[in-house]
Design a protein around this motif. Sequence first.
Motif, PDB file in Angstrom:
ATOM      1  N   GLU A 107       0.827  -1.216   0.000  1.00 17.33           N
ATOM      2  CA  GLU A 107       0.000   0.000   0.000  1.00 17.33           C
ATOM      3  C   GLU A 107       0.859   1.263   0.000  1.00 17.33           C
ATOM      4  O   GLU A 107       0.523   2.237  -0.682  1.00 17.33           O
ATOM      5  CB  GLU A 107      -0.930   0.022   1.217  1.00 17.33           C
ATOM      6  N   CYS A 108       1.953   1.251   0.744  1.00 15.12           N
ATOM      7  CA  CYS A 108       2.849   2.411   0.775  1.00 15.12           C
ATOM      8  C   CYS A 108       3.550   2.607  -0.567  1.00 15.12           C
ATOM      9  O   CYS A 108       3.700   3.735  -1.042  1.00 15.12           O
ATOM     10  CB  CYS A 108       3.874   2.254   1.890  1.00 15.12           C
ATOM     11  N   ILE A 109       3.977   1.500  -1.171  1.00 16.69           N
ATOM     12  CA  ILE A 109       4.611   1.561  -2.486  1.00 16.69           C
ATOM     13  C   ILE A 109       3.640   2.163  -3.505  1.00 16.69           C
ATOM     14  O   ILE A 109       4.013   3.015  -4.312  1.00 16.69           O
ATOM     15  CB  ILE A 109       5.100   0.163  -2.923  1.00 16.69           C
ATOM     16  N   GLU A 110       2.384   1.726  -3.459  1.00 16.76           N
ATOM     17  CA  GLU A 110       1.371   2.231  -4.393  1.00 16.76           C
ATOM     18  C   GLU A 110       1.021   3.687  -4.129  1.00 16.76           C
ATOM     19  O   GLU A 110       0.774   4.446  -5.068  1.00 16.76           O
ATOM     20  CB  GLU A 110       0.107   1.371  -4.305  1.00 16.76           C
ATOM     21  N   TRP A 111       0.995   4.108  -2.870  1.00 18.70           N
ATOM     22  CA  TRP A 111       0.610   5.476  -2.504  1.00 18.70           C
ATOM     23  C   TRP A 111       1.666   6.499  -2.901  1.00 18.70           C
ATOM     24  O   TRP A 111       1.342   7.592  -3.359  1.00 18.70           O
ATOM     25  CB  TRP A 111       0.334   5.551  -0.992  1.00 18.70           C
ATOM     26  N   ALA A 112       2.916   6.145  -2.734  1.00 17.69           N
ATOM     27  CA  ALA A 112       4.012   7.083  -2.973  1.00 17.69           C
ATOM     28  C   ALA A 112       4.136   7.432  -4.457  1.00 17.69           C
ATOM     29  O   ALA A 112       3.902   6.595  -5.324  1.00 17.69           O
ATOM     30  CB  ALA A 112       5.328   6.484  -2.469  1.00 17.69           C
ATOM     31  N   GLY A 113       4.538   8.650  -4.712  1.00 11.36           N
ATOM     32  CA  GLY A 113       4.785   9.079  -6.088  1.00 11.36           C
ATOM     33  C   GLY A 113       5.888   8.262  -6.743  1.00 11.36           C
ATOM     34  O   GLY A 113       5.861   8.012  -7.947  1.00 11.36           O
ATOM     35  N   LEU A 114       6.864   7.855  -5.942  1.00  8.86           N
ATOM     36  CA  LEU A 114       7.935   6.976  -6.408  1.00  8.86           C
ATOM     37  C   LEU A 114       7.930   5.749  -5.517  1.00  8.86           C
ATOM     38  O   LEU A 114       8.477   5.755  -4.415  1.00  8.86           O
ATOM     39  CB  LEU A 114       9.304   7.678  -6.361  1.00  8.86           C
ATOM     40  N   GLY A 115       7.258   4.696  -5.963  1.00 11.02           N
ATOM     41  CA  GLY A 115       7.179   3.443  -5.222  1.00 11.02           C
ATOM     42  C   GLY A 115       8.293   2.519  -5.664  1.00 11.02           C
ATOM     43  O   GLY A 115       8.473   2.283  -6.864  1.00 11.02           O
ATOM     44  N   ILE A 116       9.037   2.004  -4.697  1.00  5.30           N
ATOM     45  CA  ILE A 116      10.239   1.211  -4.984  1.00  5.30           C
ATOM     46  C   ILE A 116      10.154  -0.145  -4.305  1.00  5.30           C
ATOM     47  O   ILE A 116       9.750  -0.246  -3.147  1.00  5.30           O
ATOM     48  CB  ILE A 116      11.497   1.946  -4.469  1.00  5.30           C
ATOM     49  N   ALA A 117      10.569  -1.173  -5.020  1.00  7.51           N
ATOM     50  CA  ALA A 117      10.774  -2.495  -4.435  1.00  7.51           C
ATOM     51  C   ALA A 117      12.255  -2.829  -4.576  1.00  7.51           C
ATOM     52  O   ALA A 117      12.862  -2.545  -5.608  1.00  7.51           O
ATOM     53  CB  ALA A 117       9.931  -3.544  -5.155  1.00  7.51           C
ATOM     54  N   VAL A 118      12.831  -3.402  -3.530  1.00  7.53           N
ATOM     55  CA  VAL A 118      14.228  -3.834  -3.621  1.00  7.53           C
ATOM     56  C   VAL A 118      14.289  -5.132  -4.429  1.00  7.53           C
ATOM     57  O   VAL A 118      13.276  -5.800  -4.637  1.00  7.53           O
ATOM     58  CB  VAL A 118      14.852  -3.986  -2.212  1.00  7.53           C
ATOM     59  N   ALA A 119      15.468  -5.487  -4.891  1.00  6.87           N
ATOM     60  CA  ALA A 119      15.613  -6.636  -5.796  1.00  6.87           C
ATOM     61  C   ALA A 119      15.091  -7.938  -5.205  1.00  6.87           C
ATOM     62  O   ALA A 119      14.566  -8.780  -5.933  1.00  6.87           O
ATOM     63  CB  ALA A 119      17.076  -6.796  -6.206  1.00  6.87           C
ATOM     64  N   ASN A 120      15.202  -8.111  -3.894  1.00  2.00           N
ATOM     65  CA  ASN A 120      14.758  -9.341  -3.244  1.00  2.00           C
ATOM     66  C   ASN A 120      13.300  -9.282  -2.793  1.00  2.00           C
ATOM     67  O   ASN A 120      12.839 -10.156  -2.061  1.00  2.00           O
ATOM     68  CB  ASN A 120      15.652  -9.660  -2.039  1.00  2.00           C
ATOM     69  N   ALA A 121      12.565  -8.302  -3.249  1.00  2.74           N
ATOM     70  CA  ALA A 121      11.161  -8.142  -2.846  1.00  2.74           C
ATOM     71  C   ALA A 121      10.287  -9.262  -3.385  1.00  2.74           C
ATOM     72  O   ALA A 121      10.603  -9.898  -4.397  1.00  2.74           O
ATOM     73  CB  ALA A 121      10.626  -6.802  -3.344  1.00  2.74           C
ATOM     74  N   CYS A 122       9.158  -9.458  -2.714  1.00  3.91           N
ATOM     75  CA  CYS A 122       8.180 -10.436  -3.180  1.00  3.91           C
ATOM     76  C   CYS A 122       7.514  -9.923  -4.461  1.00  3.91           C
ATOM     77  O   CYS A 122       7.585  -8.733  -4.796  1.00  3.91           O
ATOM     78  CB  CYS A 122       7.136 -10.712  -2.093  1.00  3.91           C
ATOM     79  N   ALA A 123       6.855 -10.812  -5.174  1.00  5.85           N
ATOM     80  CA  ALA A 123       6.232 -10.475  -6.460  1.00  5.85           C
ATOM     81  C   ALA A 123       5.214  -9.345  -6.329  1.00  5.85           C
ATOM     82  O   ALA A 123       5.146  -8.464  -7.188  1.00  5.85           O
ATOM     83  CB  ALA A 123       5.577 -11.706  -7.073  1.00  5.85           C
ATOM     84  N   GLU A 124       4.425  -9.338  -5.254  1.00  7.02           N
ATOM     85  CA  GLU A 124       3.401  -8.299  -5.073  1.00  7.02           C
ATOM     86  C   GLU A 124       4.019  -6.917  -4.933  1.00  7.02           C
ATOM     87  O   GLU A 124       3.515  -5.944  -5.495  1.00  7.02           O
ATOM     88  CB  GLU A 124       2.543  -8.605  -3.831  1.00  7.02           C
ATOM     89  N   ALA A 125       5.127  -6.815  -4.200  1.00  6.50           N
ATOM     90  CA  ALA A 125       5.803  -5.532  -4.034  1.00  6.50           C
ATOM     91  C   ALA A 125       6.409  -5.069  -5.358  1.00  6.50           C
ATOM     92  O   ALA A 125       6.303  -3.892  -5.725  1.00  6.50           O
ATOM     93  CB  ALA A 125       6.872  -5.626  -2.954  1.00  6.50           C
ATOM     94  N   LYS A 126       7.015  -5.990  -6.085  1.00  7.08           N
ATOM     95  CA  LYS A 126       7.610  -5.629  -7.376  1.00  7.08           C
ATOM     96  C   LYS A 126       6.541  -5.167  -8.362  1.00  7.08           C
ATOM     97  O   LYS A 126       6.746  -4.207  -9.113  1.00  7.08           O
ATOM     98  CB  LYS A 126       8.388  -6.807  -7.954  1.00  7.08           C
TER      99      LYS A 126
END
Length: 159
Positions: A107-126
């Motif tokens: 939800e935070c990734i989606e809300w932010a103007g620049l949403g970031i997932a790190v390389a080891n993130a789960c599929a949903e975050a990516k």
Amino acid sequence: MIKLFAMDVDGTLTDGGIYMDGSGNEMKRFDVQDGQGIAALIKKGVKVAFISGRYSAPTQKRAEDLKITRCVNGVKDKLPELRKIAAELGVTADETAYAGDDVPDVECIEWAGLGIAVANACAEAKKAAGYVAKRGGGRGAIRECAEMIIRINDGEAAD
């Protein structure tokens, strides 16, 4: 312009490992280059916040050592905390970057103007992220993101 960079801690600022001894003492590994990236952002005037899903004394200590703007340590619902921090700082969603690695961060990734997932993130975050870091959590991902934010704020093209 990014004015606030908020991030998850376990799995994002760290490699996700939690080291515990038989007495319940906890240790975490933090990447020094990530710390340098955070320091560079602060020097450029970007506010930095940690929003961690579990309370941890090492997280609090790292926040104090880096002199970050805000540390929310041990909260299950992260988005209301991110919105509250942004509102208190007078920062909009578009002026916010958020980095995370797991479902509680989506939800935070989606809300932010620049949403970031790190390389080891789960599929949903990516899937939710506008940018997926090349480096993993606790392995330079936050330094990579900090350098990208500085380039964005300086008017240079992002990678």
